[in-house]
Write an enzyme that holds these catalytic residues in place. Structure first.
Site, short mmCIF file in Angstrom:
data_model
loop_
_atom_site.label_atom_id
_atom_site.label_comp_id
_atom_site.label_asym_id
_atom_site.label_seq_id
_atom_site.Cartn_x
_atom_site.Cartn_y
_atom_site.Cartn_z
N GLU A 30 0.90 -1.17 -0.06
CA GLU A 30 -0.04 -0.05 0.08
C GLU A 30 0.91 1.23 0.07
O GLU A 30 1.93 1.30 0.57
CB GLU A 30 -0.99 0.02 1.30
N CYS A 59 2.90 8.51 1.81
CA CYS A 59 3.35 7.32 2.92
C CYS A 59 3.68 6.13 2.29
O CYS A 59 2.74 5.41 1.47
CB CYS A 59 2.36 7.28 3.80
N CYS A 104 5.04 -7.58 7.82
CA CYS A 104 6.02 -7.07 8.78
C CYS A 104 6.01 -8.15 9.91
O CYS A 104 5.13 -8.90 10.03
CB CYS A 104 5.40 -5.73 9.43
N CYS A 148 3.16 -5.98 16.27
CA CYS A 148 2.41 -5.07 17.35
C CYS A 148 1.05 -5.36 17.29
O CYS A 148 0.39 -5.79 16.10
CB CYS A 148 2.71 -3.52 16.63
N CYS A 181 -2.09 -3.50 14.97
CA CYS A 181 -1.53 -3.25 13.61
C CYS A 181 -1.96 -4.43 12.81
O CYS A 181 -1.62 -5.56 12.98
CB CYS A 181 -0.03 -2.84 13.59
N CYS A 230 -2.65 1.31 8.52
CA CYS A 230 -1.56 0.42 7.91
C CYS A 230 -2.08 -0.95 7.71
O CYS A 230 -2.59 -1.82 8.49
CB CYS A 230 -0.50 0.13 8.94
N1 SAH Z 1 7.15 0.08 11.72
C1 SAH Z 1 7.48 1.55 11.67
C2 SAH Z 1 6.56 2.11 10.52
C3 SAH Z 1 5.17 1.37 10.14
S1 SAH Z 1 3.99 1.63 11.41
C4 SAH Z 1 6.90 1.92 13.02
O1 SAH Z 1 6.36 0.80 13.94
O2 SAH Z 1 6.72 3.14 13.30
C5 SAH Z 1 3.57 3.31 11.01
C6 SAH Z 1 2.83 3.74 12.41
O3 SAH Z 1 1.45 3.41 12.46
C7 SAH Z 1 3.40 3.27 13.66
O4 SAH Z 1 3.38 4.55 14.66
C8 SAH Z 1 2.30 2.32 14.04
O5 SAH Z 1 2.31 2.25 15.44
C9 SAH Z 1 1.03 3.12 13.58
N2 SAH Z 1 -0.10 2.13 13.52
C10 SAH Z 1 -0.11 0.76 13.35
N3 SAH Z 1 -1.45 0.16 13.55
C11 SAH Z 1 -2.30 1.27 13.66
C12 SAH Z 1 -3.60 1.44 13.85
N4 SAH Z 1 -4.42 0.25 13.71
N5 SAH Z 1 -4.12 2.83 14.17
C13 SAH Z 1 -3.32 3.84 14.37
N6 SAH Z 1 -1.94 3.64 13.94
C14 SAH Z 1 -1.45 2.59 13.85
#
Ligand code: SAH
Length: 342
Positions: free
Chosen positions: A91, A104, A111, A115, A118, A335
């Site tokens: 994406e 972006c 990944c 987390c 995510c 994401c």
């Molecule tokens: N791996 C990197 C970049 C990709 S995630 C990182 O962790 O920063 C980019 C951002 O989106 C991160 O801050 C991540 O925690 C956030 N993110 C992931 N899932 C999300 C969600 N469901 N709602 C809002 N932000 C989210």
């Protein structure tokens, strides 16, 4: 003989590839590919017809292919699902801000970070993207914008993937994007977002490219952070904050700490107090992000009241804080959601 894709090569790599052609030919071709959005040798009309034919026998120029495009109803966000040669999809999101067009990009296919909130990590990691593939995401959007006489103004590496795990390719791409034969994009217009890979933050300092570093913090204690971000057991809060402080000190640039607000999980006044405390004295901004709920995950967004209280607590305790304006929720801009649902 298998034809080779010239897209993604640096000028030096093009010169070597095209040798014994004179070097200025590589320069002409780079300008066509990276600055004018041309992928067919036939359109490169400052090359002789013969040369165009010879090139087409050995090479091609291919960007990622568009699989799906979604526009938000307010037309400020456009999300692209792009496909690479091997069928992998990622994406890429275009956000039209009042300060310009921000893009972006994804840095990996899937990944591995795991987390809990995510969508990008639900099926784990497939592979890294190459520098050329990441540049392809950007040039794709640049070509899309060219039609309306616009361009990509800022870049955030905040899509699917952990960019600091794909360090060498990300740096190669940024250096290529900075060249005047591509977009000539200033490093100051670039943000790299990481979940906190501490040794790679130090490597980034050593690269001496003044990009903005954004660190996904999301919790003010190790206990809570480890629960929602498995990476915290490898690099804990203290180590991450120390690396962030070093980044700020050496580069003179404020680090952004991202903090997702998860309703009832990390959004109380006590959490705000702990967060203000651990960031005390840091050259930092905090960006609060009400979580974008992901169907497969159990988290709820914070109430309006809770996020406002959290915001005001930080503001009145000396923290530079903003709340992320929600953009593109109606195009699944969180994401990994478009890719996961396709
Ligand atoms: N791996 C990197 C970049 C990709 S995630 C990182 O962790 O920063 C980019 C951002 O989106 C991160 O801050 C991540 O925690 C956030 N993110 C992931 N899932 C999300 C969600 N469901 N709602 C809002 N932000 C989210």
């Amino acid at each position: 003989m298998k034809k080779k894709n010239l897209f993604g090569l640096t000028l030096e790599e093009l010169e070597t590839e095209l040798s014994p052609l004179p070097k200025f030919r590589a320069k002409q071709i780079a300008a066509w590919i990276y600055q004018r959005g041309v992928t067919s040798f036939d359109e490169m009309n400052d090359l002789s017809k013969n040369l165009r034919g010879e090139l087409a026998e050995k090479y091609f120029v291919q960007l990622p292919q568009l699989v799906k495009q979604l526009d938000s109803t307010d037309n400020l966000t456009t999300k692209f699902l792009l496909k690479f040669d091997d069928g992998a999809t990622v994406e890429t999101v275009l956000m039209r801000h009042d300060y310009g067009n921000s893009i972006c990009i994804s840095s990996q296919v899937g990944c591995a970070m795991g987390c809990k909130f995510c969508a990008s990590t639900l099926k784990g990691l497939d592979r890294n993207l190459t520098a050329g593939e990441m540049l392809g995401e950007i040039i794709f959007v640049q070509n899309f914008l060219r039609v309306v006489n616009q361009k990509v103004d800022t870049l955030v590496i905040m899509g699917t993937g952990e960019p600091l795990v794909n360090f060498d390719n990300v740096i190669k791409m940024l250096r290529l994007l900075h060249k005047d034969y591509t977009l000539g994009l200033s490093y100051r217009k670039v943000t790299i977002s990481t979940c906190g890979i501490v040794p790679a933050i130090r490597r980034l300092i050593d690269e001496q490219i003044p990009v903005t570093l954004s660190i996904s913090l999301h919790a003010p204690t190790n206990k809570l952070r480890s629960e929602i971000m498995p990476i915290n057991s490898a690099f804990n809060l203290k180590e991450v904050l120390k690396a962030g402080a070093e980044y700020a000190e050496v580069t003179g640039r404020r680090v952004t700490y991202e903090y997702i607000l998860l309703g009832g999980v990390n959004d109380t006044e006590e959490h705000a107090r702990q967060l203000a405390k651990i960031l005390d004295g840091q050259l930092a901004n905090v960006n609060l992000i009400p979580v974008n709920p992901v169907i497969e995950r159990n988290f709820k967004p914070p109430t309006h009241n809770a996020s406002q209280k959290f915001f005001h607590f930080l503001l009145t305790h000396g923290i530079n804080v903003t709340i992320r304006k929600e953009m593109g929720a109606d195009v699944n801009a969180a994401c990994g959601q478009l890719r996961a649902n396709s």
